[in-house]
Design a protein around this motif. Sequence first.
Motif, short mmCIF file in Angstrom:
data_model
loop_
_atom_site.label_atom_id
_atom_site.label_comp_id
_atom_site.label_asym_id
_atom_site.label_seq_id
_atom_site.Cartn_x
_atom_site.Cartn_y
_atom_site.Cartn_z
N ASP A 140 -0.47 4.03 -7.95
CA ASP A 140 -1.20 4.35 -6.72
C ASP A 140 -2.71 4.26 -6.89
N LEU A 141 -3.16 4.08 -8.12
CA LEU A 141 -4.61 4.01 -8.39
C LEU A 141 -5.10 2.58 -8.52
N VAL A 142 -4.19 1.60 -8.47
CA VAL A 142 -4.62 0.21 -8.69
C VAL A 142 -5.44 -0.25 -7.49
N PRO A 143 -6.73 -0.57 -7.69
CA PRO A 143 -7.56 -0.99 -6.56
C PRO A 143 -7.13 -2.35 -6.01
N GLU A 144 -7.50 -2.61 -4.78
CA GLU A 144 -7.29 -3.93 -4.18
C GLU A 144 -8.08 -4.97 -4.99
N PRO A 145 -7.60 -6.23 -5.07
CA PRO A 145 -8.42 -7.27 -5.68
C PRO A 145 -9.75 -7.37 -4.90
N PRO A 146 -10.85 -7.69 -5.56
CA PRO A 146 -10.97 -8.12 -6.95
C PRO A 146 -10.92 -6.99 -7.98
N GLY A 147 -10.65 -5.76 -7.55
CA GLY A 147 -10.46 -4.68 -8.52
C GLY A 147 -9.12 -4.84 -9.23
N SER A 148 -8.88 -4.03 -10.24
CA SER A 148 -7.62 -4.09 -10.98
C SER A 148 -7.48 -2.82 -11.82
N LEU A 149 -6.35 -2.70 -12.48
CA LEU A 149 -6.15 -1.58 -13.42
C LEU A 149 -6.33 -2.15 -14.82
N TYR A 150 -7.39 -1.72 -15.51
CA TYR A 150 -7.65 -2.19 -16.87
C TYR A 150 -6.88 -1.32 -17.84
N LEU A 151 -6.21 -1.95 -18.80
CA LEU A 151 -5.36 -1.22 -19.75
C LEU A 151 -5.91 -1.35 -21.15
N ARG A 152 -5.94 -0.25 -21.88
CA ARG A 152 -6.55 -0.24 -23.20
C ARG A 152 -5.60 0.37 -24.24
N PRO A 153 -4.68 -0.45 -24.80
CA PRO A 153 -3.90 0.00 -25.95
C PRO A 153 -4.82 0.17 -27.16
N THR A 154 -4.61 1.24 -27.91
CA THR A 154 -5.46 1.55 -29.07
C THR A 154 -4.59 2.10 -30.19
N MET A 155 -4.90 1.69 -31.41
CA MET A 155 -4.16 2.24 -32.56
C MET A 155 -5.18 2.75 -33.59
#
Length: 338
Positions: free
Chosen positions: A111-126
């Motif tokens: 529900d937080l994913v903005p309309e394009p050109p926005g997006s949900l940025y994902l940051r996997p980290t180890m």
Amino acid sequence: MTPASSSPPPFGSVFAEHMAVARFGPDGYSPMSLEPVAPISLHPAAHVLHYASEVFEGLKAHLQPNGRVAIFRLDRHVARMNHSAELLCLPPPPEDLLSEMIMAVVDAARDLVPEPPGSLYLRPTMIGTEANVGAAAVPPSEGMLYVLASPVGDYFSGGIRPLRILVEEDRHRSTAGFGMVKTGGNYAAALRTVLSAKRELSADQVLFAPRGIVTETGASNFMLLDGSSVITSPLDDTYLHGVTRDSVLTLAAALGYRVEEHPLTVSDVIAWAEREDGEAALSGTAAVLAGVGTLIHRGEDLTVGSGGVGPTTLHLREALTDIQTGRANDDFGWLTVV
Ligand SMILES: *Cc1c(COP(=O)(O)O)cnc(C)c1O
């Protein structure tokens, strides 16, 4: 944050409520769990704080016209994270664990994913969490893998502006081998050079070309373009193998451009910039494809082509974002719908 906010905040500074977390120890990885995003507790002797045992990824999920959310090139990013982990002697997560974690975070934040050109940025980290300052010459025996999600707006919210790039022939961004690992250490190694180029030359970034051979900038890959071709350096172990780079090359070939991968010297780049229809661009997940308007070389400003963002750069950028946002067919099977 609330989904109602109309203009998303600065890139990467606001996070969804939940992150996916898994831990590893001598017996392997735990199953993942979804946890509130909150400060984590680390021993002051944690391996990551002393010996930089850290790798990460950056990928995006985009809202589709049908209301679903699609992750762009999930498999490639997962494979690269595993490869980065291996190169830093960290245990790669078991098959499917990281994909499962990324999908769980996207699902929780849909529900937080903005309309394009926005997006949900994902940051996997180890990170390595073992508390042992004596573990300088061994990998951490314990660590943590987590995936953050951050709603982001258009990277070019101020309008698309051609970049000023310093061509650096003396300093290295990283080293052979390490240069292809997506790790914070490479950013630390390049920071001082990038910062001084910003301060002293008003440059946006630095193109590292030690001994005159082009590699990449501090955070993105580099390519030359014109009305009929796209040229970039061949993959080697000195620089990060960008998923955007691969996507742009694949798309360019499908659209009828001639795609060439061969070593680029600084002289090649300068000769290309001097042509009226010459274009140069940086590629990466955050900005997709960003046009270079000026190269700073040995104290002189060189205009690239017309000095603006070129038509081929814009064409390929749009072709790629059209696929990401479901406005064009996903002919290459790049989307994972959640
Ligand atoms: C992540 C990254 C890139 C871009 O890779 P993409 O997969 O296209 O986002 C380029 N250079 C460096 C140093 C990076 O860390």
